[in-house]
Design a protein around this motif. Structure first.
Motif, short mmCIF file in Angstrom:
data_model
loop_
_atom_site.label_atom_id
_atom_site.label_comp_id
_atom_site.label_asym_id
_atom_site.label_seq_id
_atom_site.Cartn_x
_atom_site.Cartn_y
_atom_site.Cartn_z
N LYS A 155 -5.15 6.53 19.85
CA LYS A 155 -3.73 6.85 19.99
C LYS A 155 -2.87 5.92 19.11
CE LYS A 155 -0.15 7.48 23.53
NZ LYS A 155 0.10 7.82 24.93
N VAL A 156 -3.23 4.64 19.09
CA VAL A 156 -2.48 3.67 18.28
C VAL A 156 -2.60 4.00 16.80
CG1 VAL A 156 -2.33 1.23 17.65
CG2 VAL A 156 -2.74 1.87 20.03
N SER A 157 -3.82 4.34 16.38
CA SER A 157 -4.06 4.66 14.99
C SER A 157 -3.27 5.91 14.58
CB SER A 157 -5.56 4.86 14.80
OG SER A 157 -5.83 5.38 13.54
N GLY A 158 -3.29 6.92 15.45
CA GLY A 158 -2.52 8.14 15.19
C GLY A 158 -1.03 7.83 15.11
N ALA A 159 -0.58 6.94 15.98
CA ALA A 159 0.84 6.59 16.01
C ALA A 159 1.25 5.89 14.72
CB ALA A 159 1.14 5.71 17.21
N LEU A 160 0.47 4.91 14.29
CA LEU A 160 0.80 4.17 13.06
C LEU A 160 0.80 5.11 11.85
CD1 LEU A 160 -1.35 0.93 13.63
CD2 LEU A 160 1.14 1.13 13.83
N SER A 161 -0.06 6.13 11.89
CA SER A 161 -0.14 7.09 10.78
C SER A 161 1.12 7.94 10.67
CB SER A 161 -1.36 8.01 10.95
OG SER A 161 -2.52 7.24 11.12
N LYS A 162 1.90 7.99 11.73
CA LYS A 162 3.11 8.81 11.69
C LYS A 162 4.34 8.02 11.22
CE LYS A 162 1.60 12.16 15.10
NZ LYS A 162 0.63 11.62 16.08
N GLU A 214 -4.89 -2.75 7.90
CA GLU A 214 -5.74 -1.80 7.19
C GLU A 214 -6.09 -0.60 8.07
OE1 GLU A 214 -8.77 -3.15 4.63
OE2 GLU A 214 -7.41 -4.58 3.67
N PHE A 215 -5.20 -0.24 8.96
CA PHE A 215 -5.50 0.89 9.86
C PHE A 215 -5.72 2.17 9.06
CE2 PHE A 215 -1.99 3.91 9.87
CZ PHE A 215 -1.02 3.21 9.15
N TRP A 216 -5.16 2.23 7.85
CA TRP A 216 -5.22 3.42 7.00
C TRP A 216 -6.47 3.46 6.14
CZ3 TRP A 216 -5.69 1.43 2.16
CH2 TRP A 216 -5.26 0.09 2.00
N GLN A 217 -7.22 2.36 6.15
CA GLN A 217 -8.37 2.23 5.23
C GLN A 217 -9.65 2.73 5.90
OE1 GLN A 217 -9.20 2.20 2.16
NE2 GLN A 217 -8.73 0.11 1.50
N ASP A 218 -10.48 3.38 5.12
CA ASP A 218 -11.76 3.88 5.62
C ASP A 218 -12.75 2.71 5.73
OD1 ASP A 218 -14.08 5.15 6.20
OD2 ASP A 218 -14.14 6.38 4.39
N ASP A 234 -9.13 8.90 6.82
CA ASP A 234 -9.02 9.32 5.43
C ASP A 234 -7.69 8.82 4.88
OD1 ASP A 234 -8.70 10.53 3.02
OD2 ASP A 234 -9.08 12.57 3.73
N PRO A 235 -7.72 7.78 4.04
CA PRO A 235 -6.47 7.18 3.55
C PRO A 235 -5.55 8.21 2.88
CG PRO A 235 -8.35 5.86 2.87
CD PRO A 235 -8.90 7.10 3.50
N THR A 236 -6.14 9.18 2.22
CA THR A 236 -5.30 10.12 1.47
C THR A 236 -4.47 11.00 2.39
OG1 THR A 236 -7.04 11.80 1.42
CG2 THR A 236 -6.99 10.21 -0.41
N LYS A 237 -4.79 10.98 3.67
CA LYS A 237 -4.01 11.78 4.62
C LYS A 237 -2.99 10.94 5.38
CE LYS A 237 -6.87 15.73 5.17
NZ LYS A 237 -8.25 15.36 4.76
N ILE A 238 -2.94 9.64 5.08
CA ILE A 238 -2.01 8.75 5.81
C ILE A 238 -0.89 8.31 4.87
CG2 ILE A 238 -1.78 6.56 7.06
CD1 ILE A 238 -4.69 6.96 7.97
N ALA A 239 0.32 8.73 5.21
CA ALA A 239 1.44 8.54 4.28
C ALA A 239 2.26 7.28 4.57
CB ALA A 239 2.34 9.77 4.31
N ARG A 253 0.88 -1.18 0.00
CA ARG A 253 0.00 0.00 0.00
C ARG A 253 0.91 1.23 0.00
NH1 ARG A 253 -1.08 4.60 3.72
NH2 ARG A 253 -3.00 5.44 2.84
N ALA A 254 0.80 2.02 -1.08
CA ALA A 254 1.66 3.19 -1.22
C ALA A 254 1.16 4.32 -0.31
CB ALA A 254 1.64 3.65 -2.68
N PRO A 255 2.02 5.29 0.00
CA PRO A 255 1.58 6.43 0.83
C PRO A 255 0.33 7.07 0.24
CG PRO A 255 3.95 6.53 0.48
CD PRO A 255 3.44 5.41 -0.37
N ASN A 256 -0.61 7.37 1.13
CA ASN A 256 -1.84 8.08 0.78
C ASN A 256 -2.76 7.34 -0.20
OD1 ASN A 256 0.62 10.21 0.93
ND2 ASN A 256 -1.12 10.85 2.17
N SER A 257 -2.43 6.09 -0.47
CA SER A 257 -3.23 5.33 -1.43
C SER A 257 -4.45 4.73 -0.72
CB SER A 257 -2.37 4.22 -2.04
OG SER A 257 -3.20 3.23 -2.59
#
Ligand code: SF4
Lengths: 195, 815
Positions: B356-363, B379-383, B391-396, A114-118
């Motif tokens: 907190k965990v979700s925010g941490a993984l997003s960083k 899939e923590f980044w998935q809606d 919002d996946p587009t905000k998670i790098a 999964r790519a960044p922001n994807s």
């Protein structure tokens, strides 16, 4: 031969992990007497243990076929191991449903990325996965490895990447994982024991 | 477990507290049933919920979640004040007579040495009075006010039945009934076992709850005996094994410990961990630490670990602090971490405070998930709508998801709660391209090593020199790995008493840890597993279930650590003269004719130590005896004390109503930024407790059809009184809120959860099963750790999932 099914398995097993009735060319009298052949008679039996809780129940896994080269050994049945001193053949509702874990539609089948922001996964090869992950790890380790602390003491640690190890994985996996993590200097390293 | 599953059948009384074996360990609980049926054993259950263990108990006492220390402390007081202790045992086998330093003290709920700024103790005063000979001073008459017995008696006298009832909400008569039943097992021929699980560990004072239970067992003389012991029912199938192998931030294999950064001197590092005996004639087995350590370093680094480089001591990372899972998510959330690997671990679901965990993984820059199943963490980044509203587009974060095998597709061993290493065999190939874990680790490692060999980089030495003697480097076989952790001789190992006698020849597998050497002539990856795969072969694969003594020992079934011993401290099942306290259940006994210990178990003792030599049975302690006074081994005090859970319905600790510092555990693991995340009882008036159901295993079985059919949907349990107060009926949808988030679930109104009178007010409990999430074949639900607080036990940093505060409200039924 006049053997009960359990005696029969004992005789065949003699410490080995698997037995195949078909392979040996005969089966217990009781099964032969059946109108329709016992379904598991053509299956291979493998001894295993339940991967869920720490009771560690013994299980018997039945797979189709006799392990010959082109036979696909599909798991068709799992039941409690009657010889096991703790569970003596029984399983709880979780263990009794283990077949559905093996066959779960949510089993992962391919390496994915999964790519960044994807919003989606893409399938990648194992080699691609190893190469990319190793590069990311090395880049981070080389940039953030701490050889000595502020007091000038030798500490050789890498804190910016961590790992959680699996407490349902085998001792052999756990041992190798520990070697791997410490050789890299990892300290942010734990398993489920704390939660 | 000090004992083992089958041994439960030897008990006369079973106390289940802090666990619910009937539902969480069903096939192990059968041995309770066996004891009841064939030994006429009785079962006591103390629990906030009337569980299915309670349903078959001879006696059930309710208790408020998080107040177990008060209950057990009251029990200690009862046993001491009614003289229901095993005198012979406590005098000979415990520290009753040991004198404690004059400056150790306890005042208003706080032990000496407290630093409120650091939320921790300086433990300098928590020790013994030592004589000039280096041995502990004792008073065998037990009259000295500084002896452990007198200090303990005074400490627990405060826990009267009235106080227990005030704190725990347990009716006084119920508490006293439990005390009476338990007190009977102070007799030599009556034995109680204690079975506990996460209901004791998942508290900010969890380690001390367990310790209080162990103190009860010592007072009654129930440790080391068949049908006795302290039996931790571990959660996962191999959590015992992974802990044994040291996969925790601060550990090395076999409970050895990594050095702190101040420990720059190798000799001092070893010295500190090899304590000299504290009493005359004691073994202090850990004096062998250098043998264990050097052998592990030889297993890991081979020829590169030499006497000259201190066996590569510098290559091991040195701790600045413990980087446990809570610390790691704290650091990750603060942006201090870049990468994370989750191997068969789903922290988004299992770590506290999901937000907190979700925010941490997003960083993170990158995360790698190795798992047989598609986990929430991957899939923590998935809606996933309301269940994972991101919002996946905000998670790098870059995420890699690597498929691994499951139990049916691999060979290997797992350690059950009985400490038994059981081998299992591969039955089928994995689906698709899934690979075994050790193959995945090998793939990553070999790629890294290739890069370091080619391009160099930060401190490559340990990576380049890590032993990798596997016939197929990309697939280290389970057999090779098991042989490696068992250990082998690198040179002939000879008898220390007779150098001409070779015990193990060069290249052979070791038979046990007694053969380890500190001179580099042995390699052993995990000393407590030595003997699992000797020249005799794979002992973990043994399948002889015969039980010659009829007490369930089955010594030829698989292999138990240490040394195939099934009951720890079994020397203590005999009196000081070496005769079993109860000959009808003999584990070991002194055989005067042959001058050896023997019996139905492997003696947990020096096998030829004559009882007249006076060696104590607790050979791992330098004292040779068990400790009521924990000296400096615990972070939060040498004697357990009741503190409120971090989130409690009470404003103060009833034991110390005037001291806010002693409200909750003064040494609990709390990060500065988290104090505001705790809720107060005015907004969140109900006690919540999380738990598991018989039909599900954590967050795995919601991926399995059968479990998802029999328990398809998330629910919470609410007692009838609370339900009536809040107008909730069974089947209604309710929102359960904590100060950190909310979940929505179906309400089950039940008699099983009763309201208790605590400090004169009604306290209600909400029961929250944990098993749902946004991945799987069951109906999607909320991760329950949306609700839980980010606070850890002072010793283990285990989060407090068993007692926190929530509010509950009925909502419009959703379709
Ligand atoms: S079958 Fe049930 S009791 Fe047995 S190990 Fe599996 S989860 Fe535990």
């Amino acid at each position: 031969m006049n053997l009960s099914r359990r005696q029969f398995f004992k005789v065949c097993a003699a410490g080995a992990g698997t037995t195949s009735l078909a392979l040996l060319g005969f089966s217990p009298d009781a099964a032969l007497a059946e109108v329709r052949a016992f379904k598991l008679a053509n299956a291979t039996e493998t001894r295993n243990t339940c991967p869920y809780c720490s009771v560690g129940c013994g299980i018997l896994i039945y797979t189709l076929g006799d392990r010959s080269k082109n036979a696909h050994a599909e798991v068709i049945h799992i039941e409690g191991d009657p010889d096991h001193p703790v569970n003596r053949g029984t399983l709880c509702p979780k263990g009794a449903g283990l077949l559905d874990f093996v066959q779960s539609e949510n089993r992962l089948k391919y390496p994915e990325y999964r790519a960044p922001n994807s919003r989606e996964w893409q399938r990648i090869t194992w080699d691609d996965a190893f190469t990319r992950i190793a590069r990311l790890m090395k880049e981070d380790r080389d940039a953030n490895f701490v050889a000595t602390n502020e007091a000038g003491q030798t500490v050789n640690r890498w804190l910016s990447t961590g790992m959680l190890a699996a407490s349902a994985s085998s001792n052999e996996t756990g041992y190798l994982t520990h070697k791997f993590a410490r050789s890299l200097g990892m300290l942010a390293f734990d398993n489920q024991a704390r939660v | 477990m000090t004992n083992h599953w089958v041994d439960i059948k030897n008990a006369d009384l079973i106390l289940i507290m802090g666990g619910n074996a009937a539902e969480a360990h069903p096939c192990g609980f059968k041995w309770v049933t066996e004891a009841k049926a064939y030994r006429k054993a009785r079962l006591i259950v103390v629990d906030p919920r009337f569980t299915r263990s309670a349903a078959v108990a001879d006696y059930y006492a309710p208790i408020r979640a998080g107040s177990d220390i008060a209950f057990l402390a009251g029990l200690i007081n009862y046993l001491l004040s009614h003289d229901k202790i095993h005198h012979d045992y406590v005098r000979s086998y415990t520290d009753f007579s040991f004198l404690v330093k004059a400056d150790f003290g306890f005042e208003n709920g706080i032990f000496t040495g407290y630093d409120p700024e650091k939320h921790s103790y300086d433990k300098a005063s928590w020790g013994y009075q030592l004589g000039d000979d280096g041995f502990v001073l004792t008073d065998p008459t037990l009259q000295d006010p500084r002896c452990v017995y007198q200090l303990m008696k005074a400490h627990y006298a405060r826990y009267t039945p009235e106080m227990v009832s005030t704190i725990c909400g347990t009716p006084q008569d119920a508490f006293l009934k439990v005390c009476e039943m338990i007190a009977e097992t102070s007799a030599s021929d009556r034995v109680m076992t204690i079975m506990y699980a996460l209901g004791w560990t998942q508290h900010s004072q969890g380690s001390q709850m367990i310790r209080t239970g162990a103190m009860v067992q010592l007072l009654l003389g129930n440790i080391g005996k068949p049908g006795g012991g302290m039996n931790a029912l571990r959660g996962h199938s191999n959590i015992q094994g992974l802990t044994d192998l040291g996969l925790l931030s601060n550990l090395l294999p076999g409970y050895m410990t990594l050095a702190g950064e101040k420990e720059q001197d190798f000799a001092a590092y070893l010295d500190k961990r090899s304590p000299k005996p504290l009493r005359p004639g004691q073994l202090s087995y850990m004096q062998n630490y250098p043998k264990f350590f050097v052998s592990t370093m030889k297993a890991w680094f081979g020829d590169a670990a030499t006497a000259e480089n201190n066996w590569a001591y510098d290559w091991l990372p040195k701790l600045d602090k413990t980087h446990d899972i809570l610390q790691v998510f704290e650091d990750m959330n603060a942006g201090k971490m870049n990468g994370y690997i989750c191997q068969g671990f789903n922290p988004l679901a299992s770590a506290p405070c999901k937000i907190k965990v979700s925010g941490a993984l997003s960083k993170l820059k990158f995360m790698v998930v190795i798992d047989p199943l598609a986990t929430e963490t991957s899939e923590f980044w998935q809606d996933h709508g309301e269940y994972n509203d991101v919002d996946p587009t905000k998670i790098a974060t870059e995420v890699f998801r690597l498929p691994s095998t499951c139990f049916a597709e691999e060979d290997g061993s797992l350690v059950s709660s009985s400490r038994v290493l059981q081998w299992h065999w591969k039955a089928a190939n994995p689906p698709g391209e899934a690979r075994a874990d050790q193959e995945i680790i090998a793939g990553l490692f070999l790629k890294l090593r290739e890069l370091y060999a080619k391009d160099g980089g930060a401190f490559p030495d340990p990576i380049l020199n890590l032993t990798w003697r596997y016939k197929q480097p990309h697939f280290p076989s389970p057999e090779e790995l098991a042989r490696e952790f068992n250990g082998r001789a690198l040179a002939d190992v000879t008898d220390p008493k007779d150098a001409t006698k070779v015990l193990v020849k060069k290249g052979e597998q070791l038979n046990g840890f007694a053969e380890l050497r500190a001179d580099g002539s042995t390699a052993c990856g995990c000393w407590i597993f030595a003997g699992a795969w000797s020249e005799k072969g794979n002992l973990m694969a043994r399948r002889d279930n015969s039980d010659p003594y009829g007490i369930g020992q089955t010594l030829d079934w698989a292999w138990a650590w240490p040394a195939n011993r099934r009951v720890l401290y079994n020397r203590a099942s005999c009196d000081p003269a070496g005769k079993p306290y109860d000959p009808s259940r003999m584990l070991v006994a002194w055989d005067g004719v042959n001058g050896r210990w023997g019996g139905s178990d492997i003696p947990d003792f020096k096998p030829d130590s004559n009882p007249t030599d006076g060696m104590g049975p607790f050979i791992m302690n330098p004292e040779g005896v068990a400790r009521f006074f924990a000296v400096d081994k615990m972070a939060d005090g040498p004697f357990p004390e009741h503190y409120e859970p971090m989130e409690s319905p009470l404003a103060n600790n009833p034991m110390h109503p005037d001291n806010p510092l002693a409200r909750a555990n003064p040494a609990a693991r709390v990060f500065k930024g988290d104090w505001d995340s705790f809720g107060k009882p005015d907004q969140f008036p109900y006690v919540a407790t999380t738990y598991r159901l018989t039909e599900h295993f954590h967050y795995w079985t919601k991926h399995c059809r059968s479990s998802s059919v029999i328990q398809p949907e998330q629910f919470v349990e609410i007692g009838e009184t609370l339900a009536a107060e809040r107008g909730i009926r069974s089947g209604d949808h309710v929102r359960v809120r904590s100060n950190r988030g909310h979940i929505v679930a179906v309400a089950v109104v039940t008699k099983r959860l009763r309201s208790l009178s605590v400090e004169g007010k009604q306290v209600h409990t909400v029961g929250i099963p944990i098993h749902w999430g946004f991945m799987g074949v069951a109906r999607n639900g909320y991760l329950t750790n949306t609700l839980t607080p980010f606070v850890g036990d002072a010793n283990t940093q285990t989060p407090e999932f068993k007692a926190f505060l929530v509010n509950v409200e009925k909502i419009q039924t959703i379709v």
